[in-house]
Design a protein around this motif. Sequence first.
Motif, PDB file in Angstrom:
ATOM      1  N   ALA A  44     -15.261  56.467 -15.656  1.00  0.00           N
ATOM      2  CA  ALA A  44     -14.217  56.358 -15.063  1.00  0.00           C
ATOM      3  C   ALA A  44     -13.750  57.537 -13.982  1.00  0.00           C
ATOM      4  O   ALA A  44     -14.073  58.521 -14.486  1.00  0.00           O
ATOM      5  CB  ALA A  44     -12.900  56.094 -15.832  1.00  0.00           C
ATOM      6  N   GLY A  45     -13.471  57.243 -12.992  1.00  0.00           N
ATOM      7  CA  GLY A  45     -12.703  58.124 -12.042  1.00  0.00           C
ATOM      8  C   GLY A  45     -11.498  58.571 -12.154  1.00  0.00           C
ATOM      9  O   GLY A  45     -10.736  57.370 -12.059  1.00  0.00           O
ATOM     10  N   THR A  46     -10.718  59.613 -12.733  1.00  0.00           N
ATOM     11  CA  THR A  46      -9.370  59.666 -12.873  1.00  0.00           C
ATOM     12  C   THR A  46      -8.839  60.803 -11.972  1.00  0.00           C
ATOM     13  O   THR A  46      -9.707  61.543 -11.344  1.00  0.00           O
ATOM     14  CB  THR A  46      -8.820  60.052 -14.175  1.00  0.00           C
ATOM     15  N   LYS A  47      -7.552  60.885 -11.762  1.00  0.00           N
ATOM     16  CA  LYS A  47      -7.059  62.096 -10.962  1.00  0.00           C
ATOM     17  C   LYS A  47      -7.027  63.423 -11.555  1.00  0.00           C
ATOM     18  O   LYS A  47      -6.636  64.446 -11.216  1.00  0.00           O
ATOM     19  CB  LYS A  47      -5.369  61.932 -10.655  1.00  0.00           C
ATOM     20  N   TYR A  48      -7.591  63.308 -13.127  1.00  0.00           N
ATOM     21  CA  TYR A  48      -7.848  64.609 -13.808  1.00  0.00           C
ATOM     22  C   TYR A  48      -9.191  65.112 -13.537  1.00  0.00           C
ATOM     23  O   TYR A  48      -9.662  65.853 -14.408  1.00  0.00           O
ATOM     24  CB  TYR A  48      -7.400  64.641 -15.125  1.00  0.00           C
ATOM     25  N   GLY A  49     -10.005  64.205 -13.030  1.00  0.00           N
ATOM     26  CA  GLY A  49     -11.578  64.543 -12.908  1.00  0.00           C
ATOM     27  C   GLY A  49     -12.258  63.291 -13.630  1.00  0.00           C
ATOM     28  O   GLY A  49     -11.690  62.331 -14.093  1.00  0.00           O
ATOM     29  N   PRO A  50     -13.631  63.346 -13.160  1.00  0.00           N
ATOM     30  CA  PRO A  50     -14.358  62.147 -13.878  1.00  0.00           C
ATOM     31  C   PRO A  50     -14.173  62.259 -15.132  1.00  0.00           C
ATOM     32  O   PRO A  50     -14.111  63.166 -16.187  1.00  0.00           O
ATOM     33  CB  PRO A  50     -15.882  62.553 -13.340  1.00  0.00           C
ATOM     34  N   ALA A 157     -16.983  72.945 -28.784  1.00  0.00           N
ATOM     35  CA  ALA A 157     -17.250  73.892 -27.912  1.00  0.00           C
ATOM     36  C   ALA A 157     -18.377  73.299 -26.736  1.00  0.00           C
ATOM     37  O   ALA A 157     -18.056  73.573 -25.530  1.00  0.00           O
ATOM     38  CB  ALA A 157     -18.264  75.081 -28.510  1.00  0.00           C
ATOM     39  N   LYS A 158     -19.001  72.447 -27.099  1.00  0.00           N
ATOM     40  CA  LYS A 158     -20.050  71.604 -26.212  1.00  0.00           C
ATOM     41  C   LYS A 158     -19.327  70.856 -25.064  1.00  0.00           C
ATOM     42  O   LYS A 158     -19.197  70.959 -23.932  1.00  0.00           O
ATOM     43  CB  LYS A 158     -21.031  70.716 -26.760  1.00  0.00           C
ATOM     44  N   ILE A 159     -18.406  70.148 -25.728  1.00  0.00           N
ATOM     45  CA  ILE A 159     -17.220  69.227 -24.617  1.00  0.00           C
ATOM     46  C   ILE A 159     -16.663  70.078 -23.650  1.00  0.00           C
ATOM     47  O   ILE A 159     -16.351  69.897 -22.717  1.00  0.00           O
ATOM     48  CB  ILE A 159     -16.331  68.435 -25.590  1.00  0.00           C
ATOM     49  N   ARG A 160     -15.825  71.200 -24.315  1.00  0.00           N
ATOM     50  CA  ARG A 160     -15.272  72.355 -23.636  1.00  0.00           C
ATOM     51  C   ARG A 160     -16.019  72.938 -22.563  1.00  0.00           C
ATOM     52  O   ARG A 160     -15.566  72.923 -21.394  1.00  0.00           O
ATOM     53  CB  ARG A 160     -14.666  73.374 -24.387  1.00  0.00           C
ATOM     54  N   ALA A 161     -17.302  73.081 -22.855  1.00  0.00           N
ATOM     55  CA  ALA A 161     -18.120  73.878 -21.765  1.00  0.00           C
ATOM     56  C   ALA A 161     -18.578  72.738 -20.722  1.00  0.00           C
ATOM     57  O   ALA A 161     -18.944  73.425 -19.639  1.00  0.00           O
ATOM     58  CB  ALA A 161     -19.402  74.617 -22.522  1.00  0.00           C
ATOM     59  N   ASN A 165     -13.093  67.106 -16.884  1.00  0.00           N
ATOM     60  CA  ASN A 165     -11.838  66.330 -16.661  1.00  0.00           C
ATOM     61  C   ASN A 165     -10.781  67.327 -17.473  1.00  0.00           C
ATOM     62  O   ASN A 165     -10.822  67.825 -18.755  1.00  0.00           O
ATOM     63  CB  ASN A 165     -11.850  65.153 -17.780  1.00  0.00           C
ATOM     64  N   THR A 166      -9.613  67.783 -16.841  1.00  0.00           N
ATOM     65  CA  THR A 166      -8.636  68.668 -17.185  1.00  0.00           C
ATOM     66  C   THR A 166      -8.043  68.570 -18.475  1.00  0.00           C
ATOM     67  O   THR A 166      -7.760  69.171 -19.345  1.00  0.00           O
ATOM     68  CB  THR A 166      -7.684  69.012 -16.125  1.00  0.00           C
ATOM     69  N   LEU A 167      -7.621  66.898 -18.597  1.00  0.00           N
ATOM     70  CA  LEU A 167      -7.034  66.728 -20.008  1.00  0.00           C
ATOM     71  C   LEU A 167      -7.981  66.734 -21.051  1.00  0.00           C
ATOM     72  O   LEU A 167      -7.524  67.158 -22.200  1.00  0.00           O
ATOM     73  CB  LEU A 167      -6.464  65.246 -19.570  1.00  0.00           C
ATOM     74  N   VAL A 168      -9.421  66.332 -20.734  1.00  0.00           N
ATOM     75  CA  VAL A 168     -10.272  66.448 -22.079  1.00  0.00           C
ATOM     76  C   VAL A 168     -10.255  68.041 -22.498  1.00  0.00           C
ATOM     77  O   VAL A 168     -10.409  68.523 -23.515  1.00  0.00           O
ATOM     78  CB  VAL A 168     -11.422  65.851 -21.746  1.00  0.00           C
ATOM     79  N   ARG A 169     -10.251  68.746 -21.351  1.00  0.00           N
ATOM     80  CA  ARG A 169     -10.489  70.192 -21.331  1.00  0.00           C
ATOM     81  C   ARG A 169      -9.398  70.657 -22.308  1.00  0.00           C
ATOM     82  O   ARG A 169      -9.636  71.619 -23.161  1.00  0.00           O
ATOM     83  CB  ARG A 169     -10.600  70.969 -20.193  1.00  0.00           C
ATOM     84  N   GLN A 170      -8.219  70.218 -21.893  1.00  0.00           N
ATOM     85  CA  GLN A 170      -6.863  70.846 -22.748  1.00  0.00           C
ATOM     86  C   GLN A 170      -6.842  70.246 -24.259  1.00  0.00           C
ATOM     87  O   GLN A 170      -6.549  71.160 -25.202  1.00  0.00           O
ATOM     88  CB  GLN A 170      -5.620  70.312 -22.123  1.00  0.00           C
ATOM     89  N   LEU A 171      -7.458  68.998 -24.520  1.00  0.00           N
ATOM     90  CA  LEU A 171      -7.675  68.658 -25.938  1.00  0.00           C
ATOM     91  C   LEU A 171      -8.543  69.489 -26.619  1.00  0.00           C
ATOM     92  O   LEU A 171      -8.486  69.901 -27.811  1.00  0.00           O
ATOM     93  CB  LEU A 171      -8.073  67.038 -25.829  1.00  0.00           C
TER      94      LEU A 171
END
Length: 248
Positions: A44-50, A157-161, A165-171
């Motif tokens: 999905a393409g979202t306004k928060y990034g892919p 750590a792998k997901i963060r790196a 997607n900015t929302l996933v990064r915040q989570l």
Amino acid sequence: MRLSRSRIGVVVLFGAMTLTLTALAFPAVLGLDKAEGDPGRVIAGTKYGPLTEADRDFVVKVRAAGLWEYPLGEMAMARGTTKEMKEAGEHLVVGHAGLDAMCREIAPELGITLPNKASPQQEGFVATVDSKSGGEFDSTAVNIMRVTHGQIFPAIAKIRATTKNTLVRQLADLANDTVLDHITVLEKTGLVEYDQVTFQQTGPAKLPAEKVTPPPPQPGERVLVLKPRPDLDVNTATPAPTAAPTVR
């Protein structure tokens, strides 16, 4: 060489614990770093990034983790036999209430459907701990939780790196702090069997997908909310390190 009755009891207990961990204690989020299909595929393409398959899997699995670790934390608060065990329970409850709130906030923005039940494997963890009492309750809960947290830590750590997607990064940021806090308080109980935990973390057992996948909610089913606990004076964002042993 003869063993005292107390020593025999310890050996028997450790043997039982080993069997329990061997049967149960592998990642609560098994498959997190190996999402079905291509983890890097953009879905999905979202306004928060892919949003990739791995991103979606991460949000779902963080939610599912809270669905079994929150009630286990409540059990530890009520039935733990030491102050440290009860404190660990408080941290589990507060930490997963916070993660759950973020999951429920970002999921609609990303078009992700959240589960309302933990996976059969995760429910098995809770049932196993619930069947114990006294010190065996404490040690079983701590070691199962320490294995699962130790497994998810590098996956976060792998997901963060890798996520864009900015929302996933915040989570992932919040999950990193929360899991580190939980590992810290679990270790402070003094009950972690490190050799066994390390073995389980590096060689997790494999189960069929249906055992490790949380079931989807039924149509029209209300989203389950893990109750925030402002009554608990607990900070899960900046865990205090375990004190080093005194050198004599």
